[in-house]
Design a protein around this motif. Structure first.
Motif, PDB file in Angstrom:
ATOM      1  N   UNK A 126       0.833  -1.105  -0.286  1.00  0.00           N
ATOM      2  CA  UNK A 126       0.128   0.153   0.039  1.00  0.00           C
ATOM      3  C   UNK A 126       0.822   1.280  -0.073  1.00  0.00           C
ATOM      4  N   UNK A 127       2.018   1.349   0.818  1.00  0.00           N
ATOM      5  CA  UNK A 127       2.643   2.690   1.112  1.00  0.00           C
ATOM      6  C   UNK A 127       3.516   2.747  -0.142  1.00  0.00           C
ATOM      7  N   UNK A 128       4.247   1.823  -0.846  1.00  0.00           N
ATOM      8  CA  UNK A 128       4.983   2.093  -2.006  1.00  0.00           C
ATOM      9  C   UNK A 128       4.143   2.159  -3.181  1.00  0.00           C
ATOM     10  N   UNK A 129       2.880   1.632  -3.221  1.00  0.00           N
ATOM     11  CA  UNK A 129       2.099   2.267  -4.480  1.00  0.00           C
ATOM     12  C   UNK A 129       1.688   3.609  -4.392  1.00  0.00           C
ATOM     13  N   UNK A 130       1.210   4.065  -3.276  1.00  0.00           N
ATOM     14  CA  UNK A 130       0.843   5.380  -3.101  1.00  0.00           C
ATOM     15  C   UNK A 130       1.967   6.245  -3.400  1.00  0.00           C
ATOM     16  N   UNK A 131       3.112   5.945  -2.877  1.00  0.00           N
ATOM     17  CA  UNK A 131       4.150   6.773  -3.250  1.00  0.00           C
ATOM     18  C   UNK A 131       4.728   6.704  -4.552  1.00  0.00           C
ATOM     19  N   UNK A 132       4.969   5.725  -5.031  1.00  0.00           N
ATOM     20  CA  UNK A 132       5.614   5.445  -6.293  1.00  0.00           C
ATOM     21  C   UNK A 132       4.635   5.747  -7.405  1.00  0.00           C
ATOM     22  N   UNK A 133       3.351   5.237  -7.248  1.00  0.00           N
ATOM     23  CA  UNK A 133       2.454   5.530  -8.664  1.00  0.00           C
ATOM     24  C   UNK A 133       1.748   6.934  -8.578  1.00  0.00           C
ATOM     25  N   UNK A 134       1.721   7.409  -7.258  1.00  0.00           N
ATOM     26  CA  UNK A 134       0.636   8.345  -7.086  1.00  0.00           C
ATOM     27  C   UNK A 134       1.454   9.868  -6.477  1.00  0.00           C
ATOM     28  N   UNK A 135       2.842   9.420  -5.902  1.00  0.00           N
ATOM     29  CA  UNK A 135       3.488  10.497  -5.341  1.00  0.00           C
ATOM     30  C   UNK A 135       2.886  11.030  -4.031  1.00  0.00           C
ATOM     31  N   UNK A 136       2.036  10.162  -3.447  1.00  0.00           N
ATOM     32  CA  UNK A 136       1.337  10.459  -2.034  1.00  0.00           C
ATOM     33  C   UNK A 136       2.216   9.811  -0.853  1.00  0.00           C
ATOM     34  N   UNK A 137       2.543  10.639  -0.125  1.00  0.00           N
ATOM     35  CA  UNK A 137       3.504   9.972   1.070  1.00  0.00           C
ATOM     36  C   UNK A 137       2.761  10.496   2.489  1.00  0.00           C
ATOM     37  N   UNK A 138       2.200   9.500   3.067  1.00  0.00           N
ATOM     38  CA  UNK A 138       1.593   9.956   4.498  1.00  0.00           C
ATOM     39  C   UNK A 138       2.577  10.785   5.387  1.00  0.00           C
ATOM     40  N   UNK A 139       3.997  10.146   5.344  1.00  0.00           N
ATOM     41  CA  UNK A 139       4.864  10.596   6.183  1.00  0.00           C
ATOM     42  C   UNK A 139       5.228  11.930   5.898  1.00  0.00           C
ATOM     43  N   UNK A 140       4.795  12.705   4.963  1.00  0.00           N
ATOM     44  CA  UNK A 140       5.038  14.180   4.813  1.00  0.00           C
ATOM     45  C   UNK A 140       4.215  15.121   5.380  1.00  0.00           C
ATOM     46  N   UNK A 141       3.255  14.454   6.084  1.00  0.00           N
ATOM     47  CA  UNK A 141       2.157  15.321   6.708  1.00  0.00           C
ATOM     48  C   UNK A 141       2.950  16.036   8.149  1.00  0.00           C
ATOM     49  N   UNK A 142       2.467  17.159   8.439  1.00  0.00           N
ATOM     50  CA  UNK A 142       3.218  17.980   9.550  1.00  0.00           C
ATOM     51  C   UNK A 142       2.555  17.129  10.849  1.00  0.00           C
ATOM     52  N   UNK A 143       3.314  16.685  12.014  1.00  0.00           N
ATOM     53  CA  UNK A 143       2.743  16.157  12.971  1.00  0.00           C
ATOM     54  C   UNK A 143       2.839  17.210  14.273  1.00  0.00           C
ATOM     55  N   UNK A 144       1.437  17.032  14.662  1.00  0.00           N
ATOM     56  CA  UNK A 144       1.178  18.119  15.925  1.00  0.00           C
ATOM     57  C   UNK A 144       1.026  16.964  16.906  1.00  0.00           C
TER      58      UNK A 144
END
Length: 268
Positions: free
Chosen positions: A176-194
Motif C-alpha cells: 500500500x505505502x509504496x504503491x501510493x508513493x511510487x504511482x501517485x506521489x502520495x506520502x503520508x509521512x510528509x504530513x506535519x505532525x502536531x
C-alpha cells in the motif's frame, strides 16, 4: 452459525473493497461525483479484487488449525484422559494448517499474477518473498507430528502462525505505502505532525500497563486453573491475586484520568 459466517464474510468484503479503493486515488473523484453529481450516500462498492480477498480469508484456516494444536497441548498438560479427542484435534489442526496454507498460497499466486499495473512491482519485490516465506512457514508445524506432544514445542504452531501473519501484514502495508508513493506521489509521512503527548501516553499506558496487566491476569488464572489437579477447587496464589487487584486499580485510575481530563478540557 451459517448466517454469522456469511455476515462476517460480508463485512470483510466491504473492508477489503474500501481498502482496495484507497489505492486508486485517480478514481476517487469519479466515484464521489459521477457525471459531476455528488453522491455521498456510500451505498456503492466501486472496486474489489477477489484473489486478494480470498487470500486473506483463506489464512484463517491455518491460524485456526494452529490454535487447535496449541489447545491440544494445553489439554495434554492438564492430563486430558480422552485420547481419542486429542488425536482428533491433532489430525484436524494439522489438516487445517496444511490445506489452508496450500489454498492461501494458490490464491496468493493468483493475486500476484493479476496485479494492476500500479502494483506490478510488488510481484518481484523482496516483500513478495517475505510473504511467500510466511505462507510456507505455516506448513512447518505439520512436519513435527509427535514432537508436538512434548513441552513448549506443542505451542510452536501458534507462535509460527502469529509471526507469519505479522510478516504478511507488514508486506501488505509495504504494498500500500509504496504503491501510493511510487504511482501517485502520495506520502503520508510528509504530513506535519502536531504532537499530543497526553493522548499518546494514555494510549501506550492503556495498551501496555492496563492491557498487559489484565491480559496477564486472565491468562495466568486460565492456565493455572486448567493445569490444576486435586480434590480441592483451584485457588489463585497470593501473587496472582495481587495482580488482579492491581488490574482493577489501574482500570479505576484510567477511567478517572480519561473522564477527568475530558471534563477539565470541556470546562476550560
Amino acid at each position: 452459525m451459517v448466517l454469522s459466517v456469511l455476515a462476517l464474510l460480508g463485512v470483510g468484503f466491504i473492508v477489503h473493497s474500501l481498502t482496495y479503493q484507497a489505492l486508486f486515488p485517480q478514481a476517487w473523484m469519479a466515484w464521489y461525483a459521477p457525471g459531476g453529481t455528488v453522491d455521498p450516500s456510500g451505498r456503492s462498492l466501486h472496486l474489489w479484487h477477489l484473489p486478494r480477498f480470498g487470500f486473506f480469508i483463506a489464512l484463517s484456516a491455518p491460524v485456526a488449525g494452529a490454535w487447535l494444536l496449541a489447545y491440544r497441548r494445553y489439554l495434554q498438560g492438564a492430563q486430558e484422559p480422552d485420547t481419542g479427542y486429542l488425536a482428533f484435534l491433532l489430525q484436524l489442526g494439522q489438516r487445517m494448517m496444511r490445506v489452508g496454507a496450500a489454498v492461501a498460497g494458490a490464491l496468493g499466486a493468483l493475486w500476484m499474477a493479476t496485479l494492476p499495473p500500479e502494483m506490478a512491482w510488488f510481484a518481484t519485490s523482496p516483500w513478495m518473498g517475505v510473504g511467500a516465506l510466511a505462507v510456507l512457514a505455516l506448513l512447518l508445524p505439520t512436519l513435527l507430528r509427535t514432537q508436538l506432544d512434548g513441552g513448549w514445542r506443542g505451542y510452536t504452531a501458534f507462535g509460527v502462525a502469529t509471526l507469519a501473519l505479522i510478516a504478511l501484514a507488514s508486506a501488505r502495508e509495504a504494498l500500500c505505502y509504496f504503491t501510493l508513493t511510487g504511482a501517485h506521489g502520495y506520502d503520508a509521512l510528509d504530513y506535519r505532525v502536531q504532537m499530543d503527548w497526553y493522548s499518546t501516553v494514555l494510549f501506550f499506558f492503556t495498551f501496555a500497563a492496563l492491557g498487559g496487566a489484565a491480559l496477564g491476569y486472565f491468562l495466568t488464572v486460565a492456565w493455572q486453573a486448567g493445569q490444576h489437579r486435586g480434590p480441592q477447587p483451584y485457588t489463585p496464589p497470593a501473587a496472582v491475586t495481587r495482580l488482579g487487584t492491581w488490574t482493577i486499580g489501574l482500570l479505576v485510575a484510567w477511567t478517572l484520568a480519561y473522564f477527568g481530563v475530558g471534563l477539565w478540557v470541556w470546562l476550560r
